[in-house]
Design a protein around this motif. Structure first.
Motif, PDB file in Angstrom:
ATOM      1  N   ASP A 100       1.039  -1.236  -0.302  1.00 57.17           N
ATOM      2  CA  ASP A 100      -0.259  -0.252  -0.346  1.00 57.17           C
ATOM      3  C   ASP A 100       0.588   1.122  -0.230  1.00 57.17           C
ATOM      4  OD1 ASP A 100      -2.279   1.141  -0.282  1.00 57.17           O
ATOM      5  OD2 ASP A 100      -2.337   1.022   2.347  1.00 57.17           O
ATOM      6  N   VAL A 101       1.568   1.289  -0.595  1.00 53.05           N
ATOM      7  CA  VAL A 101       2.629   2.483  -0.702  1.00 53.05           C
ATOM      8  C   VAL A 101       3.466   2.535  -2.433  1.00 53.05           C
ATOM      9  CG1 VAL A 101       5.207   3.274  -0.456  1.00 53.05           C
ATOM     10  CG2 VAL A 101       3.492   2.014   1.649  1.00 53.05           C
ATOM     11  N   GLU A 102       3.443   3.518  -3.047  1.00 51.64           N
ATOM     12  CA  GLU A 102       3.464   3.196  -4.390  1.00 51.64           C
ATOM     13  C   GLU A 102       5.234   3.774  -4.948  1.00 51.64           C
ATOM     14  OE1 GLU A 102       3.128   6.522  -8.064  1.00 51.64           O
ATOM     15  OE2 GLU A 102       2.095   7.465  -6.148  1.00 51.64           O
ATOM     16  N   LEU A 103       5.336   1.621  -5.329  1.00 50.59           N
ATOM     17  CA  LEU A 103       6.814   2.026  -6.090  1.00 50.59           C
ATOM     18  C   LEU A 103       6.408   2.163  -7.217  1.00 50.59           C
ATOM     19  CD1 LEU A 103       6.897  -1.528  -4.258  1.00 50.59           C
ATOM     20  CD2 LEU A 103       7.863  -0.085  -3.585  1.00 50.59           C
ATOM     21  N   PRO A 104       7.703   2.194  -7.381  1.00 54.52           N
ATOM     22  CA  PRO A 104       8.371   2.102  -8.954  1.00 54.52           C
ATOM     23  C   PRO A 104       8.278   1.103 -10.151  1.00 54.52           C
ATOM     24  CG  PRO A 104       9.944   2.987  -7.537  1.00 54.52           C
ATOM     25  CD  PRO A 104       9.828   2.363  -6.550  1.00 54.52           C
ATOM     26  N   PRO A 105       7.957   1.431 -11.443  1.00 51.72           N
ATOM     27  CA  PRO A 105       7.366   0.194 -11.660  1.00 51.72           C
ATOM     28  C   PRO A 105       8.985  -1.103 -11.725  1.00 51.72           C
ATOM     29  CG  PRO A 105       7.866   1.958 -13.465  1.00 51.72           C
ATOM     30  CD  PRO A 105       7.589   3.106 -12.369  1.00 51.72           C
ATOM     31  N   LEU A 106       8.125  -2.146 -11.440  1.00 55.28           N
ATOM     32  CA  LEU A 106       9.168  -3.191 -11.336  1.00 55.28           C
ATOM     33  C   LEU A 106       9.514  -3.690 -12.984  1.00 55.28           C
ATOM     34  CD1 LEU A 106       6.525  -5.583  -8.127  1.00 55.28           C
ATOM     35  CD2 LEU A 106       8.856  -3.134  -8.219  1.00 55.28           C
ATOM     36  N   LEU A 107      11.214  -4.082 -12.495  1.00 59.55           N
ATOM     37  CA  LEU A 107      11.629  -5.356 -13.268  1.00 59.55           C
ATOM     38  C   LEU A 107      11.482  -6.840 -13.228  1.00 59.55           C
ATOM     39  CD1 LEU A 107      15.326  -3.995 -14.553  1.00 59.55           C
ATOM     40  CD2 LEU A 107      12.930  -4.176 -15.848  1.00 59.55           C
ATOM     41  N   GLU A 108      10.514  -7.406 -13.195  1.00 57.18           N
ATOM     42  CA  GLU A 108       9.681  -8.721 -13.122  1.00 57.18           C
ATOM     43  C   GLU A 108       9.883  -9.911 -14.103  1.00 57.18           C
ATOM     44  OE1 GLU A 108       6.048  -8.774 -12.328  1.00 57.18           O
ATOM     45  OE2 GLU A 108       5.777  -6.375 -12.908  1.00 57.18           O
ATOM     46  N   PRO A 109      11.303 -10.054 -13.873  1.00 57.29           N
ATOM     47  CA  PRO A 109      11.419 -11.368 -15.746  1.00 57.29           C
ATOM     48  C   PRO A 109      10.746 -12.348 -14.627  1.00 57.29           C
ATOM     49  CG  PRO A 109      13.384 -10.003 -14.674  1.00 57.29           C
ATOM     50  CD  PRO A 109      13.252  -9.686 -14.063  1.00 57.29           C
ATOM     51  N   SER A 110      10.273 -13.724 -15.631  1.00 56.35           N
ATOM     52  CA  SER A 110      10.047 -14.713 -14.672  1.00 56.35           C
ATOM     53  C   SER A 110      10.956 -15.731 -15.142  1.00 56.35           C
ATOM     54  CB  SER A 110       8.895 -15.624 -15.614  1.00 56.35           C
ATOM     55  OG  SER A 110       7.704 -14.634 -15.235  1.00 56.35           O
ATOM     56  N   ILE A 111      11.774 -16.530 -14.311  1.00 57.82           N
ATOM     57  CA  ILE A 111      12.646 -17.391 -14.522  1.00 57.82           C
ATOM     58  C   ILE A 111      12.618 -18.746 -14.012  1.00 57.82           C
ATOM     59  CG2 ILE A 111      15.020 -18.083 -13.594  1.00 57.82           C
ATOM     60  CD1 ILE A 111      15.381 -14.585 -12.941  1.00 57.82           C
ATOM     61  N   ASP A 112      12.239 -19.519 -15.697  1.00 61.08           N
ATOM     62  CA  ASP A 112      11.909 -20.917 -14.627  1.00 61.08           C
ATOM     63  C   ASP A 112      12.059 -21.921 -15.512  1.00 61.08           C
ATOM     64  OD1 ASP A 112      10.027 -23.069 -14.963  1.00 61.08           O
ATOM     65  OD2 ASP A 112       8.332 -22.459 -15.703  1.00 61.08           O
ATOM     66  N   MET A 113      13.711 -22.868 -15.289  1.00 62.42           N
ATOM     67  CA  MET A 113      14.659 -23.515 -16.474  1.00 62.42           C
ATOM     68  C   MET A 113      14.072 -25.103 -16.101  1.00 62.42           C
ATOM     69  SD  MET A 113      16.906 -21.673 -16.432  1.00 62.42           S
ATOM     70  CE  MET A 113      18.296 -22.865 -17.251  1.00 62.42           C
ATOM     71  N   LYS A 114      12.302 -25.007 -15.923  1.00 64.56           N
ATOM     72  CA  LYS A 114      11.839 -26.185 -16.513  1.00 64.56           C
ATOM     73  C   LYS A 114      11.117 -26.329 -17.677  1.00 64.56           C
ATOM     74  CE  LYS A 114       9.722 -27.985 -12.204  1.00 64.56           C
ATOM     75  NZ  LYS A 114       9.625 -29.584 -12.653  1.00 64.56           N
ATOM     76  N   GLU A 115      11.072 -24.823 -18.019  1.00 62.54           N
ATOM     77  CA  GLU A 115      10.852 -24.622 -19.684  1.00 62.54           C
ATOM     78  C   GLU A 115      11.869 -24.915 -20.230  1.00 62.54           C
ATOM     79  OE1 GLU A 115       7.888 -23.714 -20.720  1.00 62.54           O
ATOM     80  OE2 GLU A 115       6.778 -24.487 -18.247  1.00 62.54           O
ATOM     81  N   GLY A 116      13.382 -24.759 -19.772  1.00 59.57           N
ATOM     82  CA  GLY A 116      13.988 -25.217 -21.088  1.00 59.57           C
ATOM     83  C   GLY A 116      14.901 -24.245 -20.976  1.00 59.57           C
ATOM     84  N   THR A 117      15.973 -23.922 -21.906  1.00 63.39           N
ATOM     85  CA  THR A 117      17.219 -23.202 -22.164  1.00 63.39           C
ATOM     86  C   THR A 117      16.746 -21.721 -22.867  1.00 63.39           C
ATOM     87  OG1 THR A 117      19.088 -24.689 -21.992  1.00 63.39           O
ATOM     88  CG2 THR A 117      19.781 -23.191 -23.274  1.00 63.39           C
ATOM     89  N   ARG A 118      16.021 -22.329 -24.445  1.00 62.59           N
ATOM     90  CA  ARG A 118      15.553 -21.628 -25.224  1.00 62.59           C
ATOM     91  C   ARG A 118      14.869 -20.636 -24.704  1.00 62.59           C
ATOM     92  NH1 ARG A 118      17.173 -19.871 -29.441  1.00 62.59           N
ATOM     93  NH2 ARG A 118      16.703 -17.872 -28.114  1.00 62.59           N
ATOM     94  N   GLN A 119      13.512 -20.917 -24.025  1.00 62.89           N
ATOM     95  CA  GLN A 119      12.965 -20.394 -23.100  1.00 62.89           C
ATOM     96  C   GLN A 119      13.792 -19.172 -22.486  1.00 62.89           C
ATOM     97  OE1 GLN A 119      12.596 -19.781 -18.953  1.00 62.89           O
ATOM     98  NE2 GLN A 119      10.380 -18.109 -19.854  1.00 62.89           N
ATOM     99  N   HIS A 120      14.712 -19.819 -20.964  1.00 61.69           N
ATOM    100  CA  HIS A 120      15.618 -18.836 -20.445  1.00 61.69           C
ATOM    101  C   HIS A 120      16.372 -17.900 -21.708  1.00 61.69           C
ATOM    102  CE1 HIS A 120      17.630 -17.676 -16.618  1.00 61.69           C
ATOM    103  NE2 HIS A 120      18.597 -18.156 -17.148  1.00 61.69           N
TER     104      HIS A 120
END
Length: 255
Positions: free
Chosen positions: A101-121
């Motif tokens: 409940d506080v205004e924050l700057p925009p987030l850099l929020e990449p999804s890291i999911d190695m289950k999806e494989g190297t290509r996705q990473h």
């Protein structure tokens, strides 16, 4: 661009990689600094009661960065290996951060999911890097520089230094000859000097030689954890279990 990096949760595992990556792409990385009473108090006030202490600490670090940077790096870390997941708090961390409940700057929020494989990473790295440059070659070079820095970080911890030694830049030579004490736990607890009440420093002042999980090869942790009757599918919990099993069976520490 000034990128905020909270010094909490998985900071102690991956900071060398991401700091190098962003710096190579021309950004300035601003770290929130060590936890203190004010940071903890602010985080505890903003967080839901049911959230665990490390997340409350993380909230405090977000608030510490709020008016100092243009964006804050809060990745969604789903898995770092194909056979396991991270703790649920890492899966939902960006969502929880946005709920403050506080205004924050925009987030850099990449999804890291190695289950999806190297290509996705690789695609994720490229998408993240495109915020700074259109050159895929420059992005790839920045990421590989970060990986090399992370490997150097691991080489130093394997030599007997804790992540705290390296991050603080003091790098005292590993002590020898004293009582060998293993400190088992998640990095965001044992390396947070406020939360742990500076446990590692206190042990060293008593003349003890301190050992942590980061000083052990990953294959040793995997081999030891594999002796459990069932596969433990939380990555970081398995590292702690593997560490304790190794120390108890090898008698590498006195306690």
């Amino acid at each position: 661009m000034r990128i905020g990096y909270p010094q909490a949760l998985l900071y102690y595992k991956y900071f060398p990689l991401w700091e190098t990556f962003f710096t190579q792409l021309g950004a300035e990385v601003v770290v929130s600094g060590h936890t203190n009473k004010r940071i903890l108090s602010r985080g505890a006030i903003e967080a839901e009661n049911e959230l665990c202490l490390p997340v409350k600490v993380f909230y405090g670090h977000l608030l510490e960065l709020a008016d100092k940077v243009e964006t804050i790096f809060v990745p969604r870390i789903i898995s770092v290996e194909k056979t396991a997941f991270t703790c649920p708090k890492f899966l939902g961390l960006p969502d929880m951060a946005k709920a403050i409940d506080v205004e924050l700057p925009p987030l850099l929020e990449p999804s890291i999911d190695m289950k999806e494989g190297t290509r996705q990473h690789i695609d994720m790295i490229m998408d993240l890097g495109k915020r700074f440059t259109s050159s895929r070659i420059k992005i790839a070079r920045a990421y590989m520089a970060g990986v090399r820095e992370l490997h150097r970080y691991h080489d130093r911890t394997a030599a007997g230094y804790t992540p705290l030694d390296l991050i603080d830049g003091k790098e005292p030579p590993p002590a020898s000859g004293g009582l060998k004490i293993g400190v088992a736990g998640h990095p965001y607890n044992i390396y947070d000097k406020h939360i742990s009440m500076n446990l590692i420093k206190r042990l060293r002042e008593f003349g003890a030689e301190v050992f942590t999980s980061e000083m052990l090869p990953h294959k040793v942790l995997e081999r030891e954890a594999a002796t459990l009757p069932k596969h433990l599918f939380w990555t970081y919990e398995r590292e702690v279990v593997g560490t304790v099993f190794h120390w108890s069976r090898s008698e590498a520490v006195d306690g």
